[in-house]
Design an enzyme around this catalytic site. Sequence first.
Site, mmCIF file in Angstrom:
data_model
loop_
_atom_site.group_PDB
_atom_site.id
_atom_site.type_symbol
_atom_site.label_atom_id
_atom_site.label_comp_id
_atom_site.label_asym_id
_atom_site.label_seq_id
_atom_site.Cartn_x
_atom_site.Cartn_y
_atom_site.Cartn_z
ATOM 1 N N CYS A 93 0.470 -1.133 0.118
ATOM 2 C CA CYS A 93 -0.083 -0.110 -0.281
ATOM 3 C C CYS A 93 0.879 1.218 0.044
ATOM 4 O O CYS A 93 1.539 1.340 -0.989
ATOM 5 C CB CYS A 93 -1.025 0.084 1.768
ATOM 6 S SG CYS A 93 -2.801 0.847 0.646
ATOM 7 N N HIS A 184 -3.349 -5.849 2.053
ATOM 8 C CA HIS A 184 -2.557 -6.053 3.186
ATOM 9 C C HIS A 184 -2.800 -7.295 3.815
ATOM 10 O O HIS A 184 -3.573 -7.643 4.904
ATOM 11 C CB HIS A 184 -2.350 -5.202 4.142
ATOM 12 C CG HIS A 184 -2.756 -3.670 4.285
ATOM 13 N ND1 HIS A 184 -2.066 -2.836 4.446
ATOM 14 C CD2 HIS A 184 -3.946 -2.608 3.293
ATOM 15 C CE1 HIS A 184 -2.052 -1.585 4.929
ATOM 16 N NE2 HIS A 184 -3.065 -1.161 3.640
ATOM 17 N N GLU A 186 -0.450 -8.664 6.003
ATOM 18 C CA GLU A 186 0.157 -8.968 6.899
ATOM 19 C C GLU A 186 -0.972 -8.838 7.997
ATOM 20 O O GLU A 186 -0.681 -8.680 9.816
ATOM 21 C CB GLU A 186 0.987 -7.500 7.440
ATOM 22 C CG GLU A 186 0.573 -6.021 7.720
ATOM 23 C CD GLU A 186 0.363 -5.009 6.090
ATOM 24 O OE1 GLU A 186 -0.097 -6.436 5.153
ATOM 25 O OE2 GLU A 186 -0.251 -4.395 6.306
HETATM 26 N N1 GLN Z 1 -3.703 6.352 1.213
HETATM 27 C C1 GLN Z 1 -2.276 6.016 1.534
HETATM 28 C C2 GLN Z 1 -1.452 6.719 1.010
HETATM 29 O O1 GLN Z 1 -1.576 7.472 -0.306
HETATM 30 C C3 GLN Z 1 -1.686 4.155 1.876
HETATM 31 C C4 GLN Z 1 -2.982 3.620 2.353
HETATM 32 C C5 GLN Z 1 -2.292 2.433 3.244
HETATM 33 O O2 GLN Z 1 -1.168 2.184 3.379
HETATM 34 N N2 GLN Z 1 -3.260 1.206 3.817
HETATM 35 O O3 GLN Z 1 -0.275 6.973 1.086
#
Ligand code: GLN
Length: 212
Positions: A93, A184, A186
């Site tokens: 992410c 995710h 994890e």
């Molecule tokens: N929206 C976050 C970003 O732009 C990422 C979200 C996440 O890591 N769950 O950095």
Amino acid sequence: MSATPVVVSDVDAVGPLTGVLALQGDFAEHEAALQRAQLPTRQIRSPLDLAGIKALVLPGGESTTMLRLLDIEGLWEPMSHAVHSGMPVFATCAGMILLAERVENPVQRSFGVLPITVVRNGYGRQLHSGTFLLRSEILPTGTTGTFIRAPRITHTGPECEVLAFRGDDPVLVQKGNVLAACFHPELVFSHVVIARFAAMVREQADCFTAAG
Ligand code: GLN
């Protein structure tokens, strides 16, 4: 008489030491998941913490905050060197946003090690977060991914392997030693993506051992 200090190598019998960027985000969950996969971990908060690590994880969180903290801690250059070094790297992410070649919404700086374009919050904000079935030829049928304000991958370079899709969108990609997910893994007790990364880390460590 003082006792001679005993220096214990980071790369001990337990396994290859994996650094987890611990400036912001869900680094504790990543550490726990890696430890469940039998990898010893170290939190990376300053450049010195990178010494001796054999693999690196960039967690989920907020990429803009991470960028700011990387600068404040003097970690931008050392981390850039580490992610380009050829050691196994896994990112989820926000971590994936930091690795991408191009970031949109808004355009922001990144390490550029993965040939992908990502749009931040590309699936909408919190309301559109959730757990979705992944489509993949290599992951077990029924594998799911939890998406939280996730980036959307809108372009992948030819050298980038797409390992899983959500609908028609790539959500798990790999280029050589660098693996990254929009979701995710994890956050669940045991996820095949963490197992894949742990296998990559062990395989690379074995190669180095075999090479002497
Ligand atoms: N929206 C976050 C970003 O732009 C990422 C979200 C996440 O890591 N769950 O950095």
